[in-house]
Design a protein around this motif. Structure first.
Motif, PDB file in Angstrom:
ATOM      1  N   ARG A 187       0.941  -1.136  -0.129  1.00  0.00           N
ATOM      2  CA  ARG A 187      -0.041   0.058  -0.002  1.00  0.00           C
ATOM      3  C   ARG A 187       0.846   1.284   0.147  1.00  0.00           C
ATOM      4  O   ARG A 187       0.610   2.225  -0.626  1.00  0.00           O
ATOM      5  CB  ARG A 187      -0.861   0.241   1.074  1.00  0.00           C
ATOM      6  N   PHE A 188       1.885   1.097   0.838  1.00  0.00           N
ATOM      7  CA  PHE A 188       2.722   2.666   0.973  1.00  0.00           C
ATOM      8  C   PHE A 188       3.916   2.624   0.194  1.00  0.00           C
ATOM      9  O   PHE A 188       4.606   3.662   0.137  1.00  0.00           O
ATOM     10  CB  PHE A 188       3.155   2.600   2.500  1.00  0.00           C
ATOM     11  N   GLY A 189       4.041   1.634  -0.615  1.00  0.00           N
ATOM     12  CA  GLY A 189       5.323   1.742  -1.551  1.00  0.00           C
ATOM     13  C   GLY A 189       6.449   1.129  -0.821  1.00  0.00           C
ATOM     14  O   GLY A 189       7.588   1.673  -1.555  1.00  0.00           O
ATOM     15  N   GLY A 190       6.496   0.515  -0.061  1.00  0.00           N
ATOM     16  CA  GLY A 190       7.810   0.183   0.725  1.00  0.00           C
ATOM     17  C   GLY A 190       8.362  -1.131   0.353  1.00  0.00           C
ATOM     18  O   GLY A 190       7.560  -1.991  -0.094  1.00  0.00           O
ATOM     19  N   ALA A 191       9.467  -1.324   0.499  1.00  0.00           N
ATOM     20  CA  ALA A 191      10.286  -2.671   0.261  1.00  0.00           C
ATOM     21  C   ALA A 191      11.132  -3.157   1.271  1.00  0.00           C
ATOM     22  O   ALA A 191      11.812  -2.324   1.744  1.00  0.00           O
ATOM     23  CB  ALA A 191      11.216  -2.329  -1.122  1.00  0.00           C
TER      24      ALA A 191
END
Length: 194
Positions: free
Chosen positions: A36-40
């Motif tokens: 959702r938040f574009g984290g990896a």
């Protein structure tokens, strides 16, 4: 990182063998949040965990999403390491975990309490304190006389798999509500859906 950050630790076991099991629903929820938040997720340099640092929205609260790279019963070490590394106060630690005492497809929120036989919670409470926030993801009780330890390490049943994405999404929503609005409002919204 300043102490206005949140640490969200999703409990589970490492490896493909456990990926789709009930005990790994905490990992599933933090993976949903990272998406959702574009984290990896990346291996943390000082903790036995992978982390994804992100924000809930532009200018929103900073969240460190974490998954231990060790087994469930050693979750306390990574939790303690990450709390110290990021300087996160314990009232901003959210642990997402499977919960036998809640029916499948339900989510409950609370602060503190016992471990109820959950080895991950037991280890975190021993390493830190039991007074952290919890997103309790209902997996229900095992059928018949099936052993609880065996049940949590099995994949979700085919009838549950259809609703699993909704359960994971609802649990991720609950984490967001805690971060954005606080525990009390999150409880009112999440528990009001039941």
């Amino acid at each position: 990182m300043t102490n206005d950050a949140w640490l969200v630790l999703g409990l589970g076991n490492p490896g493909d063998r456990y990926r789709a099991t009930r005990h790994n629903v905490g990992h599933m929820v933090v993976e949903e949040l990272a998406q959702r938040f574009g984290g990896a997720f990346k291996r943390h340099p000082r903790a036995t965990a992978t982390v994804a640092e992100c924000r809930t929205r532009p200018g929103g609260p900073k969240i460190v999403l974490a998954k231990s790279t060790g087994f469930m019963n050693t979750s306390g070490g990574p939790a303690s390491q990450l709390v110290k590394y990021y300087g996160v106060p314990l009232d901003r630690l959210i642990v997402v975990h499977d919960e036998l005492d809640i029916p499948f497809d339900s989510v409950k929120l609370k602060r503190g309490g016992g471990h109820g036989g959950h080895n991950g919670l037991r280890d975190i409470s021993s390493a830190l304190t039991p007074d952290y926030l919890r997103v309790r993801v209902g997996i229900g009780r095992p059928p018949g006389r099936q052993d609880a330890a065996d049940y949590v390490l099995r994949p979700f049943a085919s009838t549950e798999r259809d609703n699993l994405p909704v359960l994971v999404s609802d649990s991720a929503d609950a984490v967001e509500l805690i971060v954005e609005h606080g525990l009390l409002e999150a409880q009112q919204r999440v528990h009001g859906k039941s």
